[in-house]
Design an enzyme around this catalytic site. Structure first.
Site, PDB file in Angstrom:
ATOM      1  N   GLU A 162       0.841  -1.200   0.000  1.00 17.10           N
ATOM      2  CA  GLU A 162       0.000   0.000   0.000  1.00 17.10           C
ATOM      3  C   GLU A 162       0.877   1.251   0.000  1.00 17.10           C
ATOM      4  O   GLU A 162       1.841   1.319   0.744  1.00 17.10           O
ATOM      5  CB  GLU A 162      -0.916  -0.017   1.241  1.00 17.10           C
ATOM      6  CG  GLU A 162      -1.922   1.110   1.277  1.00 17.10           C
ATOM      7  CD  GLU A 162      -2.622   1.279  -0.063  1.00 17.10           C
ATOM      8  OE1 GLU A 162      -3.280   0.346  -0.532  1.00 17.10           O
ATOM      9  OE2 GLU A 162      -2.488   2.364  -0.665  1.00 17.10           O
ATOM     10  N   LYS A 217       8.172  -1.556  -2.505  1.00 18.25           N
ATOM     11  CA  LYS A 217       7.556  -0.810  -1.401  1.00 18.25           C
ATOM     12  C   LYS A 217       8.625  -0.213  -0.491  1.00 18.25           C
ATOM     13  O   LYS A 217       8.593   0.977  -0.172  1.00 18.25           O
ATOM     14  CB  LYS A 217       6.617  -1.739  -0.614  1.00 18.25           C
ATOM     15  CG  LYS A 217       6.052  -1.142   0.634  1.00 18.25           C
ATOM     16  CD  LYS A 217       5.189   0.087   0.366  1.00 18.25           C
ATOM     17  CE  LYS A 217       4.976   0.882   1.627  1.00 18.25           C
ATOM     18  NZ  LYS A 217       4.250   2.119   1.444  1.00 18.25           N
ATOM     19  N   CYS A 273       6.383   4.522   9.307  1.00 16.17           N
ATOM     20  CA  CYS A 273       7.023   3.672   8.300  1.00 16.17           C
ATOM     21  C   CYS A 273       8.401   4.067   7.792  1.00 16.17           C
ATOM     22  O   CYS A 273       9.232   3.188   7.573  1.00 16.17           O
ATOM     23  CB  CYS A 273       6.074   3.508   7.129  1.00 16.17           C
ATOM     24  SG  CYS A 273       4.617   2.572   7.622  1.00 16.17           S
TER      25      CYS A 273
HETATM   26  P1  NAD Z   1      -1.727  -0.515  12.667  1.00 15.95           P
HETATM   27  O1  NAD Z   1      -0.900  -0.798  13.851  1.00 15.95           O
HETATM   28  O2  NAD Z   1      -2.525   0.743  12.598  1.00 15.95           O
HETATM   29  O3  NAD Z   1      -2.774  -1.729  12.457  1.00 15.95           O
HETATM   30  C1  NAD Z   1      -2.429  -3.064  12.512  1.00 15.95           C
HETATM   31  C2  NAD Z   1      -3.560  -3.840  13.171  1.00 15.95           C
HETATM   32  O4  NAD Z   1      -3.292  -5.240  13.077  1.00 15.95           O
HETATM   33  C3  NAD Z   1      -3.735  -3.537  14.666  1.00 15.95           C
HETATM   34  O5  NAD Z   1      -5.039  -3.054  14.921  1.00 15.95           O
HETATM   35  C4  NAD Z   1      -3.468  -4.903  15.352  1.00 15.95           C
HETATM   36  O6  NAD Z   1      -4.292  -5.130  16.493  1.00 15.95           O
HETATM   37  C5  NAD Z   1      -3.813  -5.873  14.236  1.00 15.95           C
HETATM   38  N1  NAD Z   1      -3.218  -7.203  14.406  1.00 15.95           N
HETATM   39  C6  NAD Z   1      -1.921  -7.517  14.692  1.00 15.95           C
HETATM   40  N2  NAD Z   1      -1.763  -8.849  14.716  1.00 15.95           N
HETATM   41  C7  NAD Z   1      -2.957  -9.398  14.445  1.00 15.95           C
HETATM   42  C8  NAD Z   1      -3.414 -10.746  14.319  1.00 15.95           C
HETATM   43  N3  NAD Z   1      -2.585 -11.777  14.462  1.00 15.95           N
HETATM   44  N4  NAD Z   1      -4.723 -10.961  14.032  1.00 15.95           N
HETATM   45  C9  NAD Z   1      -5.566  -9.904  13.871  1.00 15.95           C
HETATM   46  N5  NAD Z   1      -5.188  -8.612  13.967  1.00 15.95           N
HETATM   47  C10 NAD Z   1      -3.897  -8.361  14.251  1.00 15.95           C
HETATM   48  O7  NAD Z   1      -0.761  -0.616  11.407  1.00 15.95           O
HETATM   49  P2  NAD Z   1      -0.896   0.129   9.999  1.00 15.95           P
HETATM   50  O8  NAD Z   1      -0.388   1.531  10.118  1.00 15.95           O
HETATM   51  O9  NAD Z   1      -2.245  -0.110   9.452  1.00 15.95           O
HETATM   52  O10 NAD Z   1       0.187  -0.663   9.147  1.00 15.95           O
HETATM   53  C11 NAD Z   1      -0.047  -1.999   8.719  1.00 15.95           C
HETATM   54  C12 NAD Z   1       0.998  -2.360   7.682  1.00 15.95           C
HETATM   55  O11 NAD Z   1       0.848  -1.513   6.536  1.00 15.95           O
HETATM   56  C13 NAD Z   1       2.439  -2.193   8.132  1.00 15.95           C
HETATM   57  O12 NAD Z   1       3.210  -3.211   7.571  1.00 15.95           O
HETATM   58  C14 NAD Z   1       2.849  -0.850   7.542  1.00 15.95           C
HETATM   59  O13 NAD Z   1       4.227  -0.792   7.292  1.00 15.95           O
HETATM   60  C15 NAD Z   1       2.077  -0.832   6.248  1.00 15.95           C
HETATM   61  N6  NAD Z   1       1.744   0.510   5.743  1.00 15.95           N
HETATM   62  C16 NAD Z   1       1.303   1.468   6.583  1.00 15.95           C
HETATM   63  C17 NAD Z   1       0.939   2.726   6.072  1.00 15.95           C
HETATM   64  C18 NAD Z   1       0.445   3.823   6.967  1.00 15.95           C
HETATM   65  O14 NAD Z   1       0.261   4.924   6.476  1.00 15.95           O
HETATM   66  N7  NAD Z   1       0.213   3.607   8.240  1.00 15.95           N
HETATM   67  C19 NAD Z   1       0.983   2.956   4.687  1.00 15.95           C
HETATM   68  C20 NAD Z   1       1.422   1.923   3.855  1.00 15.95           C
HETATM   69  C21 NAD Z   1       1.797   0.701   4.389  1.00 15.95           C
HETATM   70  C1  UGA Z   2       4.598   7.613   3.716  1.00 17.99           C
HETATM   71  C2  UGA Z   2       4.595   7.545   2.187  1.00 17.99           C
HETATM   72  O1  UGA Z   2       4.411   8.869   1.673  1.00 17.99           O
HETATM   73  C3  UGA Z   2       3.486   6.625   1.676  1.00 17.99           C
HETATM   74  O2  UGA Z   2       3.571   6.502   0.268  1.00 17.99           O
HETATM   75  C4  UGA Z   2       3.641   5.253   2.318  1.00 17.99           C
HETATM   76  O3  UGA Z   2       2.584   4.405   1.915  1.00 17.99           O
HETATM   77  C5  UGA Z   2       3.623   5.398   3.825  1.00 17.99           C
HETATM   78  O4  UGA Z   2       4.700   6.295   4.228  1.00 17.99           O
HETATM   79  C6  UGA Z   2       3.877   4.113   4.546  1.00 17.99           C
HETATM   80  O5  UGA Z   2       4.414   3.178   3.996  1.00 17.99           O
HETATM   81  O6  UGA Z   2       3.525   4.134   5.736  1.00 17.99           O
HETATM   82  P1  UGA Z   2       3.210   8.907   5.563  1.00 17.99           P
HETATM   83  O7  UGA Z   2       4.328   8.492   6.445  1.00 17.99           O
HETATM   84  O8  UGA Z   2       1.828   8.608   5.992  1.00 17.99           O
HETATM   85  O9  UGA Z   2       3.373   8.207   4.119  1.00 17.99           O
HETATM   86  O10 UGA Z   2       3.271  10.471   5.276  1.00 17.99           O
HETATM   87  P2  UGA Z   2       4.262  11.371   4.373  1.00 17.99           P
HETATM   88  O11 UGA Z   2       3.448  12.406   3.725  1.00 17.99           O
HETATM   89  O12 UGA Z   2       5.131  10.562   3.515  1.00 17.99           O
HETATM   90  O13 UGA Z   2       5.144  12.096   5.480  1.00 17.99           O
HETATM   91  C7  UGA Z   2       6.114  11.393   6.236  1.00 17.99           C
HETATM   92  C8  UGA Z   2       6.904  12.380   7.101  1.00 17.99           C
HETATM   93  O14 UGA Z   2       7.758  13.178   6.279  1.00 17.99           O
HETATM   94  C9  UGA Z   2       6.017  13.357   7.876  1.00 17.99           C
HETATM   95  O15 UGA Z   2       6.544  13.559   9.154  1.00 17.99           O
HETATM   96  C10 UGA Z   2       6.104  14.615   7.055  1.00 17.99           C
HETATM   97  O16 UGA Z   2       5.862  15.791   7.803  1.00 17.99           O
HETATM   98  C11 UGA Z   2       7.542  14.558   6.557  1.00 17.99           C
HETATM   99  N1  UGA Z   2       7.766  15.327   5.325  1.00 17.99           N
HETATM  100  C12 UGA Z   2       7.144  14.983   4.177  1.00 17.99           C
HETATM  101  C13 UGA Z   2       8.631  16.411   5.358  1.00 17.99           C
HETATM  102  O17 UGA Z   2       9.213  16.739   6.407  1.00 17.99           O
HETATM  103  N2  UGA Z   2       8.835  17.129   4.203  1.00 17.99           N
HETATM  104  C14 UGA Z   2       8.219  16.805   3.042  1.00 17.99           C
HETATM  105  O18 UGA Z   2       8.460  17.506   2.018  1.00 17.99           O
HETATM  106  C15 UGA Z   2       7.348  15.706   3.026  1.00 17.99           C
END
Ligand code: NAD
Ligand code: UGA
Length: 459
Positions: A162, A217, A273
């Site tokens: 994602e 990713k 992340c």
């Molecule tokens: P999160 O911590 O918000 O959510 C994860 C959920 O999974 C929690 O609610 C937890 O209770 C649940 N969980 C854990 N183990 C479980 C199990 N065995 N059975 C059922 N539920 C279970 O995490 P997130 O931010 O949604 O991130 C999830 C993944 O997506 C990570 O690998 C992260 O790197 C990736 N990712 C996150 C973002 C983001 O913006 N947060 C964007 C892209 C990718």
């Molecule tokens: C980032 C990536 O942008 C997503 O594509 C990815 O899916 C996600 O991580 C993930 O894998 O979790 P996110 O961390 O939600 O998304 O937000 P960003 O907009 O990327 O910002 C990350 C950090 O960088 C923030 O603290 C933001 O303030 C900082 N940032 C961003 C800067 O300081 N300067 C910039 O120009 C841009």
């Protein structure tokens, strides 16, 4: 196989919004999001949409439209796995805090638990989709767990990372730059592509092999974080040379090969992340003995840590080398605007540095609770919980935070901060009144005209 039921394990920042958008665009598919965290599931089911566990602009509307129709939130994990043809794994993959790879490698225990859960429960063929961010070649481990169940079920594993960013998750999902699907089985890939084709143009659905998808990713996050560290490195040089980092960013960003995005100098990147994924990349490179590759990417983190530290050092130095007993108002605690997520927020580290110097902090954030701020600080284990509670007060309004403050530190770029009555704020503060703008959102000339001593990043 026709996809009629989708299960998503993990109702977090990715699982919740992603499945809500899939459900909205596929009214004929029943989507069930399950989680072991009963409190989180209850919040997703709360009739008051203000109580959803995640704040994302536009998300509540989609949940209101689909919840109870074809989108369901549940703790009945086994039942949802059993009835679904396609299962997304969207659980957390944090940095390991123990054992081999501690502080670097991704902790895959939650992923493995999901794979074992699927293996135990499944009675029919399943497509298992890695939605979580995973180290390259994780699909091999998942495959091995699933294929060794001995119950003659076919499992097809796909990687579908994602790319949404928090704060813009809904618009990123509705209009993605691309959807990436990595896999080996053509039919399984086509089934998942079909789900997305309900709203994503076909030319944006990219198909690769499993390992390219997993590695893309980590690479995308590493490149994005690298841009932030690069402009932040230049911001320090700007402060010594009277160049202005905003002007430099604009000048280089107009080069179409560089582009204007992700060039905002800041107190350093936060979020769940960037750091964990780069550490993971560094760990993988080291595990193949690729020392130069590992060192290259590690520097992005080193620069980011330096940027956070130098923000608080500059503040302390400017306040006559001491902040002991001084009230510092911090505006913002979330790691970026339009989210209530605080994971790895630079504000936590800056607060910790300032508390070490005995500052009295008053923090205001429009979306983050006192409980969250305290638990973020306590997690660092720097001092006792009661000391954190005394040192960091949470203000209910920005005006309460700034009253009698010696300085304001802007930590998050919330839009509302720009439209405050800064003249009124100036009057409420001790003089000289300082602003340290960690997001470069205010106008230096305007602030100086009001009477503030204004310091921004890279200016
Ligand atoms: P999160 O911590 O918000 O959510 C994860 C959920 O999974 C929690 O609610 C937890 O209770 C649940 N969980 C854990 N183990 C479980 C199990 N065995 N059975 C059922 N539920 C279970 O995490 P997130 O931010 O949604 O991130 C999830 C993944 O997506 C990570 O690998 C992260 O790197 C990736 N990712 C996150 C973002 C983001 O913006 N947060 C964007 C892209 C990718
Ligand atoms: C980032 C990536 O942008 C997503 O594509 C990815 O899916 C996600 O991580 C993930 O894998 O979790 P996110 O961390 O939600 O998304 O937000 P960003 O907009 O990327 O910002 C990350 C950090 O960088 C923030 O603290 C933001 O303030 C900082 N940032 C961003 C800067 O300081 N300067 C910039 O120009 C841009």
């Amino acid at each position: 196989m026709t996809i009629k039921n989708i299960c998503c394990i993990g109702a977090g920042y990715v699982g919740g919004p992603t499945m809500a958008v899939i459900a909205k665009n596929n009214p004929n598919i029943k989507v069930t999001i399950v989680d072991i965290n009963a409190e989180r599931i209850a919040a997703w089911n709360d009739p008051d949409l203000n109580n959803l566990p995640i704040y994302e602009p536009g998300l509540a509307d989609i949940v209101a439209e689909t919840r109870g129709e074809n989108l369901f939130f549940s703790t009945a994990i086994d039942a949802a796995i059993d009835e679904s043809e396609m299962i997304f794994i969207s659980v957390n993959t944090p940095t390991k805090t123990y054992g081999k790879g501690k502080g670097m490698a991704a902790d895959l225990k939650y992923i493995e638990l999901c794979a074992r859960n699927i293996a135990d429960v499944a009675k029919t063929d399943k497509i298992v989709v890695e939605k979580s961010t995973l180290p390259v070649r994780t699909a091999e481990a998942i495959k091995s767990i699933l294929h060794n169940t001995g119950n003659a079920i076919n499992f097809h594993i796909l990687s579908n990372p994602e790319f949404l960013a928090e704060g813009t998750a809904v618009s990123d999902l509705l209009n993605p730059d691309r959807v990436l699907i990595g896999g080996e089985n053509e039919d399984a890939i086509a089934q998942l592509a079909n789900v997305y084709a309900a709203w994503v143009p076909e030319d944006k659905i990219l198909k690769t092999n499993l390992w390219s998808s997993e590695l893309s990713k980590l690479t995308a996050n590493a490149f994005l974080a690298q841009r932030v560290s690069s402009i932040n490195a230049i911001s320090e040089l700007c402060e010594h040379t009277e160049a202005n980092v905003n002007e430099v960013a604009k000048a280089i960003g107009m080069d179409s090969r560089i582009g204007p995005k992700f060039l905002n100098a800041s107190i350093g990147f936060g979020g769940s992340c960037f750091q964990k994924d780069i550490l993971n990349l560094v760990y993988i490179a080291k595990s193949y003995n690729l020392t130069e590759v590992a060192d290259y990417w590690e520097q992005v983190i080193i620069m980011n840590d330096h940027q956070k530290r130098r923000f608080s050092d500059r503040l302390i130095k400017t306040l006559y080398n001491t902040v002991s007993g001084k009230k510092i108002a911090m505006l913002g605690w979330a790691f970026k605007k339009d989210t209530n997520d605080t994971r790895e927020s630079a504000a936590i580290y800056v607060a910790d540095h300032l508390l070490n110097e005995q500052a009295e902090l008053s923090v205001y954030d429009p979306k983050v609770s006192k409980l969250k701020m305290q638990s973020d600080l306590n997690y660092l284990n720097t001092r006792s919980e009661s000391e954190n509670e005394t040192g960091l007060q949470t203000a209910h309004t920005p005006y309460e935070a700034v009253k009698e403050a010696h300085a304001i530190a802007i930590m998050t770029e919330w839009d509302e901060f720009k439209s405050y009555d800064w003249k009124a704020i100036y009057k409420e503060m001790k003089k000289p009144a300082f602003i340290f703008d960690g997001r470069n959102i205010l106008d230096k000339k305007e602030m100086n005209a009001i009477g503030f001593e204004y310091y921004a990043i890279g200016q």
